[in-house]
Write an enzyme that holds these catalytic residues in place. Structure first.
Site, PDB file in Angstrom:
ATOM      1  N   PRO A 127       0.795  -1.226   0.000  1.00 17.77           N
ATOM      2  CA  PRO A 127       0.000   0.000   0.000  1.00 17.77           C
ATOM      3  C   PRO A 127       0.831   1.281   0.000  1.00 17.77           C
ATOM      4  O   PRO A 127       0.434   2.281  -0.600  1.00 17.77           O
ATOM      5  CB  PRO A 127      -0.829  -0.139   1.285  1.00 17.77           C
ATOM      6  CG  PRO A 127      -0.976  -1.610   1.474  1.00 17.77           C
ATOM      7  CD  PRO A 127       0.323  -2.202   1.015  1.00 17.77           C
ATOM      8  N   TRP A 155      -2.355  -4.208  -5.192  1.00 13.10           N
ATOM      9  CA  TRP A 155      -2.378  -4.203  -6.658  1.00 13.10           C
ATOM     10  C   TRP A 155      -1.811  -5.505  -7.226  1.00 13.10           C
ATOM     11  O   TRP A 155      -1.088  -5.505  -8.212  1.00 13.10           O
ATOM     12  CB  TRP A 155      -1.591  -3.010  -7.230  1.00 13.10           C
ATOM     13  CG  TRP A 155      -1.923  -1.693  -6.619  1.00 13.10           C
ATOM     14  CD1 TRP A 155      -1.088  -0.890  -5.909  1.00 13.10           C
ATOM     15  CD2 TRP A 155      -3.190  -1.015  -6.658  1.00 13.10           C
ATOM     16  NE1 TRP A 155      -1.748   0.242  -5.498  1.00 13.10           N
ATOM     17  CE2 TRP A 155      -3.044   0.194  -5.941  1.00 13.10           C
ATOM     18  CE3 TRP A 155      -4.426  -1.314  -7.224  1.00 13.10           C
ATOM     19  CZ2 TRP A 155      -4.079   1.102  -5.772  1.00 13.10           C
ATOM     20  CZ3 TRP A 155      -5.468  -0.414  -7.054  1.00 13.10           C
ATOM     21  CH2 TRP A 155      -5.282   0.777  -6.347  1.00 13.10           C
ATOM     22  N   ILE A 156      -2.158  -6.611  -6.611  1.00 15.14           N
ATOM     23  CA  ILE A 156      -1.574  -7.889  -7.026  1.00 15.14           C
ATOM     24  C   ILE A 156      -2.440  -8.555  -8.090  1.00 15.14           C
ATOM     25  O   ILE A 156      -3.611  -8.886  -7.856  1.00 15.14           O
ATOM     26  CB  ILE A 156      -1.404  -8.827  -5.813  1.00 15.14           C
ATOM     27  CG1 ILE A 156      -0.580  -8.129  -4.728  1.00 15.14           C
ATOM     28  CG2 ILE A 156      -0.754 -10.134  -6.255  1.00 15.14           C
ATOM     29  CD1 ILE A 156       0.760  -7.580  -5.196  1.00 15.14           C
ATOM     30  N   ASP A 241      13.653  -6.543 -16.375  1.00 15.63           N
ATOM     31  CA  ASP A 241      13.934  -6.271 -17.783  1.00 15.63           C
ATOM     32  C   ASP A 241      13.022  -7.100 -18.680  1.00 15.63           C
ATOM     33  O   ASP A 241      12.514  -6.604 -19.693  1.00 15.63           O
ATOM     34  CB  ASP A 241      15.398  -6.583 -18.115  1.00 15.63           C
ATOM     35  CG  ASP A 241      16.359  -5.627 -17.438  1.00 15.63           C
ATOM     36  OD1 ASP A 241      15.915  -4.541 -17.027  1.00 15.63           O
ATOM     37  OD2 ASP A 241      17.550  -5.965 -17.321  1.00 15.63           O
ATOM     38  N   ARG A 244       9.265  -5.971 -18.123  1.00 12.85           N
ATOM     39  CA  ARG A 244       9.031  -4.671 -18.751  1.00 12.85           C
ATOM     40  C   ARG A 244       8.975  -4.800 -20.266  1.00 12.85           C
ATOM     41  O   ARG A 244       8.221  -4.078 -20.934  1.00 12.85           O
ATOM     42  CB  ARG A 244      10.127  -3.684 -18.324  1.00 12.85           C
ATOM     43  CG  ARG A 244       9.945  -3.204 -16.904  1.00 12.85           C
ATOM     44  CD  ARG A 244      11.134  -2.444 -16.363  1.00 12.85           C
ATOM     45  NE  ARG A 244      10.845  -1.974 -15.005  1.00 12.85           N
ATOM     46  CZ  ARG A 244      11.749  -1.472 -14.172  1.00 12.85           C
ATOM     47  NH1 ARG A 244      13.016  -1.381 -14.539  1.00 12.85           N
ATOM     48  NH2 ARG A 244      11.393  -1.076 -12.964  1.00 12.85           N
ATOM     49  N   GLN A 280      -7.940  14.096 -45.947  1.00 13.88           N
ATOM     50  CA  GLN A 280      -6.514  14.128 -45.624  1.00 13.88           C
ATOM     51  C   GLN A 280      -6.272  14.143 -44.118  1.00 13.88           C
ATOM     52  O   GLN A 280      -5.319  13.511 -43.628  1.00 13.88           O
ATOM     53  CB  GLN A 280      -5.852  15.347 -46.271  1.00 13.88           C
ATOM     54  CG  GLN A 280      -4.331  15.348 -46.122  1.00 13.88           C
ATOM     55  CD  GLN A 280      -3.694  16.565 -46.778  1.00 13.88           C
ATOM     56  OE1 GLN A 280      -3.940  17.694 -46.369  1.00 13.88           O
ATOM     57  NE2 GLN A 280      -2.894  16.329 -47.820  1.00 13.88           N
ATOM     58  N   GLY A 341     -15.068   9.296 -33.697  1.00 12.54           N
ATOM     59  CA  GLY A 341     -15.995  10.341 -33.278  1.00 12.54           C
ATOM     60  C   GLY A 341     -16.838   9.889 -32.100  1.00 12.54           C
ATOM     61  O   GLY A 341     -16.374   9.152 -31.221  1.00 12.54           O
ATOM     62  N   GLU A 365       4.739  -2.395 -13.605  1.00 17.87           N
ATOM     63  CA  GLU A 365       6.110  -2.799 -13.955  1.00 17.87           C
ATOM     64  C   GLU A 365       7.071  -1.610 -13.977  1.00 17.87           C
ATOM     65  O   GLU A 365       8.060  -1.613 -14.707  1.00 17.87           O
ATOM     66  CB  GLU A 365       6.137  -3.533 -15.306  1.00 17.87           C
ATOM     67  CG  GLU A 365       5.425  -4.863 -15.308  1.00 17.87           C
ATOM     68  CD  GLU A 365       5.955  -5.803 -14.241  1.00 17.87           C
ATOM     69  OE1 GLU A 365       7.173  -6.021 -14.184  1.00 17.87           O
ATOM     70  OE2 GLU A 365       5.150  -6.320 -13.437  1.00 17.87           O
ATOM     71  N   GLY A 366       6.770  -0.623 -13.167  1.00 12.45           N
ATOM     72  CA  GLY A 366       7.590   0.582 -13.120  1.00 12.45           C
ATOM     73  C   GLY A 366       6.982   1.673 -13.975  1.00 12.45           C
ATOM     74  O   GLY A 366       6.783   1.496 -15.178  1.00 12.45           O
TER      75      GLY A 366
END
Length: 381
Positions: A127, A155-156, A241, A244, A280, A341, A365-366
């Site tokens: 936390p 946040w697991i 590494d 990520r 365009q 839109g 993951e950072g």
């Protein structure tokens, strides 16, 4: 330099995309709206070998390379990031067991994942400590031949549906170094004193299960220690590494799905008597969306290739890929809504969900800010 995927890699990506279109897309909206874990889809994914894609053959998995896993992540996230995360995170934390675990641990914990009989997770954040891993306060004290764990994790991923977790604990509070004194322990969710509280109301990836874990005098045997006592922090750092890089692949997948949806919609939607793809302003949006997606893809693939081939450049590349691809995901998904839109602002089209799902790739993951600090550190030596 070789930029072409092998025939086998192309076949893997194509097969996963077919699976995602046939099994994931039809149920994606309902699982997002209900914030419901897709158990039936997980069974089908396990049958395809997707729930433990990185697990070697000797432990029941297909043994895909990091690049091949990145391809799987990309194709699943292009269709639905929420369910895609459920599938690709079923073996989250397996890297630690594969690298540092005993043969008994590998057989006990990895084989059920690949069969679809279990889901695991990695419990690091708390936390009050997100990116500051070394400030984790969950403790594990030795009592005879058992460890007694107290604390909480926040946040697991897979928190309330997982069968076991690799938990980072402070086992030696008097260790000299700030990064010393941590260990990783496998904690089964059916142990006394363990509880999980599902977190709802998330902006995105709502099919994926996220929870707070509580450890109240949870006892696990000595044999649940992963690797060497006191080396837990350094064990975790070895895998950032790679994880990520996979978060970057998630961003590429989201951008790909959003760019494809925008292109299809622009060809079909008519205004002023002709398809909006002929204007365009829309053409330039589509061109930039696909260009940035391709740039993110190449950087991510290079990072994934480096996992097994150029380890010395991996840390910088992984952070570059993660920071860049996550920003591309957010930007491309936003532009996809603009192309749609008003229709893109409701969940009749997938771009609304992709836009909400994209944001998390800049956080877990950072955070992107952490990635830029890592990149700068690598540049400055």
């Amino acid at each position: 330099m070789e930029f072409q995927l092998t025939d086998e890699q192309q076949a893997i990506a194509a097969e996963v995309r077919r699976f995602a279109e046939n099994e994931v897309r039809p149920v994606a909206t309902e699982h997002d709206v209900d914030e419901r874990y897709p158990f039936a889809v997980m069974d089908a994914a396990a049958d395809m070998g997707l729930t433990g894609a990185n697990v070697p053959l000797e432990y029941g998995g297909p043994g895909y390379s990091a690049l091949e896993v990145a391809l799987i992540v990309e194709e699943l996230f292009a269709v639905d990031p929420g369910i895609g995360l459920c599938i690709t995170s079923a073996a989250f934390g397996s890297e630690a067991i594969l690298e540092f675990g005993t043969e008994t641990q590998k057989e006990r914990y990895l084989e059920p994942i690949t069969r679809g009989d279990a889901v695991m997770g990695s419990a690091i954040s708390e936390p009050d400590t997100g990116s500051d891993v070394a400030s984790a306060s969950t403790t594990a004290e030795k009592d005879g031949d058992e460890w007694v764990i107290n604390g909480s994790k926040m946040w697991i991923t897979n928190g309330s549906v997982g069968d076991f977790f690799v938990v980072l604990c402070r086992t030696d509070p008097d260790a000299n170094g700030r990064y010393d004194g941590f260990s990783q322990l496998v904690v089964e969710s059916d142990r006394d004193g363990f509880s999980a509280e599902k977190i709802t109301g998330k902006l995105g990836i709502r099919a994926s299960d996220t929870a707070e874990l509580i450890f109240d005098d949870v006892r696990v045997p000595e044999e649940n220690l992963v690797g060497t006592r006191g080396e837990g922090f350094y064990q975790q750092m070895r895998f950032f590494d790679e994880t990520r890089t996979m978060a970057a692949a998630q961003g590429v997948g989201i951008a790909k799905g959003a760019a494809e949806a925008a292109l299809e919609y622009a060809r079909e939607r008519e205004q002023f008597g002709r398809p909006i793809a002929e204007f365009q302003a829309i053409q330039h949006k589509l061109a930039e969306m696909h260009t940035r997606t391709e740039a993110a893809r190449l950087l991510t693939y290079k990072s994934a290739w480096s996992v097994e081939n150029e380890a010395e450049q991996l840390t910088g590349l992984a952070s570059m890929a993660k920071a860049f691809a996550s920003q591309v995901a957010v930007d491309v998904a936003s532009e996809a809504i603009q192309v749609h839109g008003g229709a893109g602002y409701v969940n009749d089209f997938p771009v609304e969900r992709l836009y909400r799902d994209a944001k998390i790739t800049q956080i877990y993951e950072g955070t992107s800010e952490i990635q830029y600090s890592v990149i700068a550190r690598e540049l400055l030596g």
